[in-house]
Scaffold this motif. Structure first.
Motif, PDB file in Angstrom:
ATOM      1  N   GLY A 119      23.170  30.084  76.756  1.00  0.00           N
ATOM      2  CA  GLY A 119      23.809  28.831  77.146  1.00  0.00           C
ATOM      3  C   GLY A 119      24.853  28.787  77.905  1.00  0.00           C
ATOM      4  O   GLY A 119      25.576  27.940  78.456  1.00  0.00           O
ATOM      5  N   SER A 120      25.685  29.947  77.827  1.00  0.00           N
ATOM      6  CA  SER A 120      26.865  30.070  78.427  1.00  0.00           C
ATOM      7  C   SER A 120      26.702  31.512  79.295  1.00  0.00           C
ATOM      8  O   SER A 120      26.579  32.652  78.980  1.00  0.00           O
ATOM      9  CB  SER A 120      27.942  30.367  77.378  1.00  0.00           C
ATOM     10  OG  SER A 120      29.124  30.801  78.038  1.00  0.00           O
ATOM     11  N   GLN A 121      27.284  31.351  80.503  1.00  0.00           N
ATOM     12  CA  GLN A 121      27.389  32.310  81.591  1.00  0.00           C
ATOM     13  C   GLN A 121      28.881  32.784  81.859  1.00  0.00           C
ATOM     14  O   GLN A 121      29.580  33.576  81.022  1.00  0.00           O
ATOM     15  CB  GLN A 121      26.343  32.354  82.894  1.00  0.00           C
ATOM     16  CG  GLN A 121      25.097  32.423  82.534  1.00  0.00           C
ATOM     17  CD  GLN A 121      23.994  32.178  83.922  1.00  0.00           C
ATOM     18  OE1 GLN A 121      24.636  32.579  84.977  1.00  0.00           O
ATOM     19  NE2 GLN A 121      22.812  32.102  83.628  1.00  0.00           N
ATOM     20  N   CYS A 122      29.465  31.963  82.613  1.00  0.00           N
ATOM     21  CA  CYS A 122      30.795  32.202  83.185  1.00  0.00           C
ATOM     22  C   CYS A 122      31.789  31.273  81.859  1.00  0.00           C
ATOM     23  O   CYS A 122      32.873  31.845  81.783  1.00  0.00           O
ATOM     24  CB  CYS A 122      31.199  31.565  84.415  1.00  0.00           C
ATOM     25  SG  CYS A 122      31.436  29.916  84.523  1.00  0.00           S
ATOM     26  N   GLY A 123      30.891  30.551  81.335  1.00  0.00           N
ATOM     27  CA  GLY A 123      31.768  29.761  80.086  1.00  0.00           C
ATOM     28  C   GLY A 123      32.489  28.966  80.279  1.00  0.00           C
ATOM     29  O   GLY A 123      33.319  28.183  79.192  1.00  0.00           O
ATOM     30  N   PHE A 124      33.044  28.523  81.540  1.00  0.00           N
ATOM     31  CA  PHE A 124      33.909  27.497  81.953  1.00  0.00           C
ATOM     32  C   PHE A 124      33.579  26.198  81.549  1.00  0.00           C
ATOM     33  O   PHE A 124      34.160  25.289  81.129  1.00  0.00           O
ATOM     34  CB  PHE A 124      34.348  27.437  83.040  1.00  0.00           C
ATOM     35  CG  PHE A 124      35.759  26.798  83.491  1.00  0.00           C
ATOM     36  CD1 PHE A 124      36.933  27.444  83.354  1.00  0.00           C
ATOM     37  CD2 PHE A 124      35.931  25.691  84.129  1.00  0.00           C
ATOM     38  CE1 PHE A 124      38.116  26.913  83.552  1.00  0.00           C
ATOM     39  CE2 PHE A 124      36.972  24.994  84.354  1.00  0.00           C
ATOM     40  CZ  PHE A 124      38.009  25.404  84.309  1.00  0.00           C
ATOM     41  N   CYS A 125      32.191  25.999  81.833  1.00  0.00           N
ATOM     42  CA  CYS A 125      31.623  24.482  81.339  1.00  0.00           C
ATOM     43  C   CYS A 125      31.386  24.496  79.836  1.00  0.00           C
ATOM     44  O   CYS A 125      31.046  23.289  79.262  1.00  0.00           O
ATOM     45  CB  CYS A 125      30.684  24.169  82.163  1.00  0.00           C
ATOM     46  SG  CYS A 125      29.154  25.268  81.519  1.00  0.00           S
ATOM     47  N   THR A 126      31.393  25.512  79.169  1.00  0.00           N
ATOM     48  CA  THR A 126      30.811  25.778  77.816  1.00  0.00           C
ATOM     49  C   THR A 126      31.669  24.739  76.803  1.00  0.00           C
ATOM     50  O   THR A 126      30.836  24.174  75.908  1.00  0.00           O
ATOM     51  CB  THR A 126      30.948  27.130  77.366  1.00  0.00           C
ATOM     52  OG1 THR A 126      30.197  27.883  78.339  1.00  0.00           O
ATOM     53  CG2 THR A 126      30.064  27.410  76.086  1.00  0.00           C
ATOM     54  N   LEU A 156      28.520  19.314  84.086  1.00  0.00           N
ATOM     55  CA  LEU A 156      27.999  20.132  85.358  1.00  0.00           C
ATOM     56  C   LEU A 156      28.189  21.731  84.756  1.00  0.00           C
ATOM     57  O   LEU A 156      29.293  21.898  84.292  1.00  0.00           O
ATOM     58  CB  LEU A 156      28.973  19.614  86.324  1.00  0.00           C
ATOM     59  CG  LEU A 156      28.660  20.604  87.675  1.00  0.00           C
ATOM     60  CD1 LEU A 156      27.562  20.017  88.216  1.00  0.00           C
ATOM     61  CD2 LEU A 156      29.860  20.656  88.632  1.00  0.00           C
ATOM     62  N   CYS A 157      27.016  22.006  84.959  1.00  0.00           N
ATOM     63  CA  CYS A 157      26.933  23.674  84.889  1.00  0.00           C
ATOM     64  C   CYS A 157      26.431  24.259  86.094  1.00  0.00           C
ATOM     65  O   CYS A 157      25.564  23.887  86.659  1.00  0.00           O
ATOM     66  CB  CYS A 157      26.116  24.149  83.814  1.00  0.00           C
ATOM     67  SG  CYS A 157      26.165  25.925  83.562  1.00  0.00           S
ATOM     68  N   ARG A 158      27.006  25.107  86.867  1.00  0.00           N
ATOM     69  CA  ARG A 158      26.759  25.850  87.931  1.00  0.00           C
ATOM     70  C   ARG A 158      26.126  27.129  87.753  1.00  0.00           C
ATOM     71  O   ARG A 158      25.546  27.756  88.778  1.00  0.00           O
ATOM     72  CB  ARG A 158      28.141  25.957  88.759  1.00  0.00           C
ATOM     73  CG  ARG A 158      27.775  26.624  90.031  1.00  0.00           C
ATOM     74  CD  ARG A 158      26.743  25.483  90.934  1.00  0.00           C
ATOM     75  NE  ARG A 158      26.912  25.692  92.395  1.00  0.00           N
ATOM     76  CZ  ARG A 158      26.427  24.887  93.300  1.00  0.00           C
ATOM     77  NH1 ARG A 158      25.194  24.145  92.857  1.00  0.00           N
ATOM     78  NH2 ARG A 158      26.332  25.012  94.490  1.00  0.00           N
ATOM     79  N   CYS A 159      26.218  27.626  86.450  1.00  0.00           N
ATOM     80  CA  CYS A 159      25.683  28.972  86.235  1.00  0.00           C
ATOM     81  C   CYS A 159      24.189  28.650  85.750  1.00  0.00           C
ATOM     82  O   CYS A 159      23.284  29.841  86.088  1.00  0.00           O
ATOM     83  CB  CYS A 159      26.526  29.919  85.402  1.00  0.00           C
ATOM     84  SG  CYS A 159      28.211  30.017  85.891  1.00  0.00           S
ATOM     85  N   THR A 160      24.148  28.114  84.784  1.00  0.00           N
ATOM     86  CA  THR A 160      22.821  28.222  83.725  1.00  0.00           C
ATOM     87  C   THR A 160      21.506  27.618  84.210  1.00  0.00           C
ATOM     88  O   THR A 160      20.390  27.932  83.858  1.00  0.00           O
ATOM     89  CB  THR A 160      23.075  27.926  82.526  1.00  0.00           C
ATOM     90  OG1 THR A 160      23.323  26.572  82.578  1.00  0.00           O
ATOM     91  CG2 THR A 160      24.223  28.628  81.690  1.00  0.00           C
ATOM     92  N   GLY A 161      21.783  26.682  85.348  1.00  0.00           N
ATOM     93  CA  GLY A 161      20.562  25.825  85.535  1.00  0.00           C
ATOM     94  C   GLY A 161      20.149  24.900  84.220  1.00  0.00           C
ATOM     95  O   GLY A 161      19.084  24.389  84.362  1.00  0.00           O
TER      96      GLY A 161
ATOM     97  N   PHE B 257      31.644  26.208  91.879  1.00  0.00           N
ATOM     98  CA  PHE B 257      32.134  26.955  90.708  1.00  0.00           C
ATOM     99  C   PHE B 257      32.956  26.094  89.757  1.00  0.00           C
ATOM    100  O   PHE B 257      33.607  25.072  90.315  1.00  0.00           O
ATOM    101  CB  PHE B 257      32.755  28.056  90.698  1.00  0.00           C
ATOM    102  CG  PHE B 257      33.661  28.427  92.138  1.00  0.00           C
ATOM    103  CD1 PHE B 257      34.830  27.794  91.662  1.00  0.00           C
ATOM    104  CD2 PHE B 257      33.209  29.131  92.885  1.00  0.00           C
ATOM    105  CE1 PHE B 257      35.845  27.682  92.818  1.00  0.00           C
ATOM    106  CE2 PHE B 257      34.304  29.285  94.036  1.00  0.00           C
ATOM    107  CZ  PHE B 257      35.519  28.569  94.032  1.00  0.00           C
ATOM    108  N   THR B 258      32.739  25.900  88.448  1.00  0.00           N
ATOM    109  CA  THR B 258      33.396  24.917  87.760  1.00  0.00           C
ATOM    110  C   THR B 258      34.996  25.141  87.554  1.00  0.00           C
ATOM    111  O   THR B 258      35.670  24.244  87.490  1.00  0.00           O
ATOM    112  CB  THR B 258      32.715  24.677  86.109  1.00  0.00           C
ATOM    113  OG1 THR B 258      32.590  26.063  85.952  1.00  0.00           O
ATOM    114  CG2 THR B 258      31.688  23.889  86.294  1.00  0.00           C
ATOM    115  N   GLU B 259      35.383  26.373  87.735  1.00  0.00           N
ATOM    116  CA  GLU B 259      36.898  26.561  87.480  1.00  0.00           C
ATOM    117  C   GLU B 259      37.628  26.873  88.938  1.00  0.00           C
ATOM    118  O   GLU B 259      37.210  27.551  89.671  1.00  0.00           O
ATOM    119  CB  GLU B 259      36.954  27.968  87.026  1.00  0.00           C
ATOM    120  CG  GLU B 259      38.732  28.155  86.537  1.00  0.00           C
ATOM    121  CD  GLU B 259      38.968  29.848  86.481  1.00  0.00           C
ATOM    122  OE1 GLU B 259      38.079  30.804  87.085  1.00  0.00           O
ATOM    123  OE2 GLU B 259      39.836  30.029  86.244  1.00  0.00           O
TER     124      GLU B 259
END
Ligand code: FES
Ligand code: FES
Lengths: 209, 933
Positions: A119-126, A156-161, B257-259
């Motif tokens: 559920g977390s890739q880059c983790g910024f949205c996490t 919004l999550c850009r990584c995980t879809g 990207f979110t950041e």
């Protein structure tokens, strides 16, 4: 004006002083179970107060405009965008940020499942997703996939879809309901059971060929 | 074996039961075994290849590193090793770095599209109380840029600003309010220049080109790079059996990207710069900082923070990083600069807005006789990665199909917009979409199934493309077959009712660029990994690989854990600081897993060898008959004869201390010799095939994608959870580009949607269900067979959706994104040609197989066996593009066909018929203009 002429323009704005910063005043609330009191301008935005004054840097700023959900915190149990909330509006209330979900390394089910289900890739949205989904689980321990999607639609999550995020929330719900066991945290004392290394295996000779 | 000896002469049994110290012996506890399970776990044979005695099937054949497999962690789904930091809010991103006494930096950005700075007066800024430092372009005149051949950026504008939002000056102040106020106090005298927004105009001469490249400048145009490539026999083009021609307009898209970007710079008391930045490519930033600040590289420590999404958007060295360093140097205090969302769009580096024209032909056997691609790409104000993008737009379309001929003209022009750069699927995405849709159209005109058309024209494993790329493993066929089956294609294609459609698309992408961007020092490896194992048994891995969320740290930890047969929690990866990590070229071109994990495997094998040698001394059995398994080394034929990992480690450490090893990876020499031959070269390539299902509301033009079957050949999924995450995430990003995302430039050239509300990234409700299918072709050179999975999976979703929309409504749309207005316009036009009034009466396209279908099916059946044998290296004969057309792969093609051409410049007689971007070849470089200008 037409371009390319030798004409020059001068940008020399009158110096308009900024609206004078209001005086700092004491702001207090309960953040992650602890009473906090900080000095903040009366027009301060909650996100700024949390990040810059309270020090809960887990609350993320993705846009400052209410469009990404990274800054979501729980206010009296309700998920809210801290970038659109004035600190003054939530004076004295109960605020929970991502830091408040776990107890040390004892992760909440939602946190464990975000890790184990991708559920977390880059983790910024996490942090935003965690707070939102925890708020959902608090009121609805067995949400359907559609209900989960509706709960996180503002994030919004850009990584995980999103797919693995929904998987994670579903798994966490099962763990909250007690259907699956929560793993024990690594920071609990756990002695090395066999200091000199593992014992001999009980394997027939030739097994390892 | 005896029990563990704590120190020479002592014996663990001498420690008294009551815990009291035995005279002369120290009482610290013995070091732990590192694991938390008392017994060695049996080898996990399901994860040990069958070729070395396990049960893991290896349909694609052996891998050179199979012997290093221990079944510990490779191939097992596991959480990212840093995920606990992320889920507890403790991961520190750029803006989370807070140093004592920090100042806040802000950047003054250009209000003009294109203007000369005649003067900047900063006196009023400096006079503002609370402002500590001010810097302008004059403070840093040295140029930088990510590619050494196109250094065209400055920390701040030196002479001209080149787009709205370009950096003009910066300030550092005690707080944000003061810094913002200071921005209004700059007195600047501008001379506005005539801007260029339309890339087509960029091909023409201009009074004041945006950059000037001296004798290499192309006339007075704004062309930054032009490319011409031609391979094959062009005579095939003239009498096609079927053809397709499409002209595309593709909007620019942003990584989203979110950041937002953020940077903290601090000059420590010794005068060394510590720069904290979320960078995908810290090493290039390191180099650029050294140039711009004029300090040696060893006086700079670049600290990569956690990166809140990159996707290519954080891979340039950035001017704001230079600004922070300059301000911090002036102020003598740490400076933090954080972008707001709008600034993120001003710095951009997203996908190039493109005009793409694709023609293709097929012959009577259903073979693809030509691809003709023309791509004009809008680079914005700076070069960035554009030099490479210009090539990628063409050359990455030379596979996975076997082509009779290939012709590409490309041009990248500067315009007065924020710079485009590298974005996931770099350069390959737009042309790939155009090509795949062209194939669909061609299949339709030949009355064949588009999947069969593809299956009958694939390059086999271990072959060469028409442009000379070396294809190794190739899972394209399996990917196509699996999505066909999974989606129930044969029951649906061209059979669904109006408004419902299904479509196919394929992808091909590099797995690590074969040549490093920086050529000096020569022959340096692309990736290096250091491993250190001390007495506690924990393994510390130093790597410069930038984890941007894709899980590269986890991949490195996994392969080390696999080789050393230790649980992943005993592997600690340190990758943040350039001071401690070996040079790594960074996270771009999908190189990290491939190159870094390869380097890590080599280092880990070195450590393993040291351990086995120690065990040999202790046990008397040669390493060849020893088995390394969960924290234990034992004799292959009798597991009870063995030593624990720690015992072997301590033996190996005798007299030398911690075990140290390093491993490096450098891609092998390969490829042709023509100009641009290096672009697109990679040690391996990934392949993918997607089927998408869409619903189109014919009355409003709204498209929604409902289901995707996504098969990606990643060689070997080191971590299937992460690979699936990459596939689904790529679908999400690609769907955004094909359906909703668009950087909107108004008529005045102004970017109108620099925020996440109007720049429409799909939300959870727009996401279809994605069935991620992993295809494993076991690449001979990849780490345990792995190839990339981060970028390639994005490619096929675009054409799959566009083709599905055609299947649903019978309209070919070639303007991306397919927003409802674009779709409805298409529907209206189509209704007019058909003379219909009601969109609900539109006919759905149907397919009646033509005679060619049987030919294609027979050919693909024959090729399946060919591919299997080649994949398993049972057939190692040479294969180059052209064999399908009857050529002998062992002789140069030019000898066999008259008219076979390999060219990187057009012939004079070709000039008249070049495509749009090709018109750049009508111009001459300044150095050639002397006499006849
Ligand atoms: S920062 Fe609050 S929604 Fe984006
Ligand atoms: S994990 Fe990167 S934005 Fe969601």
């Amino acid at each position: 004006m037409t371009y390319g002429e030798a004409g020059t323009t001068m940008v020399s704005k009158e110096h308009v002083p900024m609206i004078p910063t209001p005086k700092g005043r004491a702001w207090s609330a309960t953040v992650n179970g602890q009473p906090v009191e900080v000095l903040a301008p009366s027009n301060a935005v909650l996100l700024d107060v949390l990040r810059d004054k309270v020090g809960t840097l887990g609350v993320k700023r993705g846009c400052d405009l209410g469009t990404c959900g990274c800054c979501t915190v729980m206010i009296d149990g309700e998920p809210q965008l801290s970038c659109l909330t004035l600190a003054g509006q939530v004076e004295g209330r109960e605020i929970i940020t991502v830091e408040g979900l776990s107890d040390g390394a004892h992760l909440a089910p939602i946190q464990t499942c975000f890790a184990t289900h991708g559920g977390s890739q880059c983790g910024f949205c996490t942090p935003g997703f965690l707070v939102t989904s925890q708020a959902l689980l608090n009121t609805n321990p067995s949400p359907s996939r559609d209900e989960i999607a509706t709960a996180i639609e503002g994030n919004l999550c850009r990584c995980t879809g999103y797919q693995q995020i929904i998987d994670a929330v579903e798994a966490a719900a099962a763990m909250v309901r007690g259907e699956t066991a929560a793993p024990s945290p690594a920071s609990d004392p756990h002695h090395d059971p066999h200091p000199a290394g593992p014992e001999e295996p009980t394997m027939p000779p030739g097994h390892a060929k | 074996m005896g029990s563990y000896k704590q120190q020479p002469g002592s014996d663990a049994s001498e420690i008294r039961r009551d815990g009291k110290r035995v005279a002369g012996k120290q009482s610290f506890p013995p070091p732990g075994s590192g694991g938390s399970e008392p017994r060695m776990r049996p080898r996990d044979l399901d994860y040990i290849p069958e070729t070395v005695g396990g049960r893991e099937p290896k349909p694609a054949g052996d891998h050179i590193h199979d012997r290093a497999r221990t079944g510990t962690s490779v191939g097992k789904a596991m959480p990212l090793v840093d995920s606990n930091a992320k889920v507890t809010g403790q991961a520190w991103y750029g803006d989370d770095v807070r140093l004592q006494g920090e100042l806040i930096g802000k950047i003054l950005r250009s209000p003009h599209h294109y203007a000369r700075i005649k003067s900047i007066d900063t006196s009023r800024v400096e006079a503002l109380p609370g402002v500590i430092a001010v810097a302008t372009g004059q403070d840093a005149p040295n140029r930088f840029g990510v590619l050494p051949v196109t250094k065209d950026e400055h920390a701040m504008a030196v002479e001209k600003v080149r787009h709205v939002g370009d950096l003009v000056a910066c300030v550092a102040a005690i707080d944000e309010a003061t810094a913002i106020e200071a921005l209004s106090l700059f007195d600047i005298e501008w001379e506005e220049l005539e801007p260029v927004f339309d890339p087509k105009l960029g091909l023409e001469d201009h009074d004041e080109p945006i950059h000037w490249r001296g004798k290499y400048h192309l006339a007075r145009t704004n062309v930054q790079k032009r490319v011409f490539q031609e391979f094959g026999d062009r005579s095939l083009v003239n009498s096609p059996h079927a053809s397709s021609h499409g002209t595309w307009t593709m909007s620019g898209v942003h990584h989203g990207f979110t950041e937002p970007h953020a940077v903290v710079a601090h000059w420590d008391p010794n005068g060394r710069l510590q720069l904290y930045t979320p960078q995908q490519v810290p090493h290039y930033t390191h180099r650029a900082l050294s140039t711009v600040l004029d300090v040696p590289m060893h006086q700079i420590n670049v600290v990569r923070t956690f990166v809140g999404g990159g996707f290519g958007g954080k891979s340039d060295p950035f001017p704001h990083e230079m600004c922070a360093a300059l301000l911090a140097r002036k102020a003598g205090k740490p400076v933090r600069i954080t972008f707001d969302r709008e600034e993120v769009y001003w710095i951009n580096r997203g996908r190039h807005p493109s005009h793409i024209d694709v023609k293709m032909t097929a012959d009577t056997d259903g073979r693809i006789s030509s691809f003709d691609i023309d791509a004009l790409i809008d680079g914005g104000g700076f070069a960035s990665f554009g030099h490479v993008t210009s090539y990628y737009n063409g050359v990455l379309a030379t596979a996975p199909y076997e082509l009779g001929s290939f012709h590409y003209t490309g041009a990248r022009v500067w315009t007065n917009k924020p710079a485009s750069g590298a974005m996931r699927g770099h350069g390959a995405v737009n042309t790939r979409c155009a090509v795949e849709v062209g194939l669909d159209e061609m299949a339709e005109s030949m009355a064949v199934d588009p999947i069969d058309l593809r299956l009958a024209n694939l390059l086999p494993p271990h072959s060469r493309t028409i442009s000379g790329f070396r294809i190794t493993s190739n899972g394209m066929r399996e990917a196509l077959e699996r999505v066909r089956e999974g989606s129930n294609w044969s029951e649906k294609f061209r059979q669904l009712p109006l408004g419902k459609g299904i479509g196919i698309g394929c992808g091909f992408f590099i797995s690590g660029s074969g040549l490093p961007i920086h050529w000096d020092p020569k022959n340096f490896p692309h990736a290096t990994v250091h491993i250190q194992v001390d007495m506690d048994g924990g393994v510390t891995v130093h790597t410069g690989a930038a984890d941007i969320g894709q899980g590269s740290t986890t991949a490195v930890a996994q392969v080390v854990s696999e080789v050393l047969a230790l649980p992943v929690d005993m592997i600690h990866v340190r990758s943040h600081e350039s001071d401690t990590s070996p040079v790594d070229l960074g996270s771009y071109s999908s190189r990290v897993t491939f190159m870094n994990a390869n380097a890590a495997i080599r280092a880990a094998i070195d450590v393993r060898d040291q351990l086995l040698k120690a065990a040999w001394e202790m046990l008397g059995y040669h390493p060849n008959v020893l088995v390394l398994n969960d924290r234990r080394i034992y004799y292959k034929h009798d597991p009870s004869i063995g030593v624990s990992y720690l015992q072997a480690l301590h033996k190996a450490q005798e007299d030398t201390g911690a075990l140290i090893a390093r491993g490096a990876y450098r891609s092998p020499p390969m490829g042709g010799v023509h100009k641009g031959a290096a672009a697109g070269l990679a040690p391996a390539y990934s392949f993918s095939a997607y089927v998408a299902e869409v619903d189109v509301d014919v009355e409003t033009g709204r498209v929604s994608c409902t289901n995707v079957w996504a098969a990606h050949d990643c060689g070997k999924a080191l971590n299937p959870l992460a690979v699936k995450g990459q596939i689904i995430g790529s679908c999400h990003m690609g769907l955004g580009q094909v359906l909703s995302e668009k950087m909107v430039y108004g008529r005045t050239g102004h970017l109108q949607n620099a925020n996440l509300l109007e720049y429409k990234i799909p939300s959870v409700h727009e996401m279809p269900h994605v069935e991620a299918i992993i295809v494993e072709s076991s690449d001979p050179e990849g780490p345990f067979g792995a190839k990339e999975a981060g970028e390639g999976p994005l490619l096929p979703i675009l054409p799959a959706v566009v083709n599905a929309v055609y299947d649903a409504i019978g309209v070919r749309l070639r303007d991306l994104p397919l927003t409802p207005d674009v779709v409805y316009n298409g529907i209206e036009k189509h209704m007019k040609t058909l003379g219909l009034d009601d969109p609900l009466d539109l006919p759905s396209p149907r397919l009646e197989h033509g005679p060619l279908q049987a030919t294609l099916e027979a050919r693909s059946e024959a090729h399946r066996e060919r591919d299997r044998l080649r994949q398993r290296s049972e057939d190692t004969s040479a294969y180059v593009n052209g064999v399908l057309f009857g050529f002998d792969p062992n002789r140069p093609l030019a000898e066999q066909v008259e008219g076979w051409r390999e060219a990187d410049e057009p012939l004079p007689e070709q000039l008249a018929e070049l495509g749009f971007a090709g018109r750049a070849w009508l111009k001459k470089e300044q150095r050639h203009m002397g006499g006849d200008a």
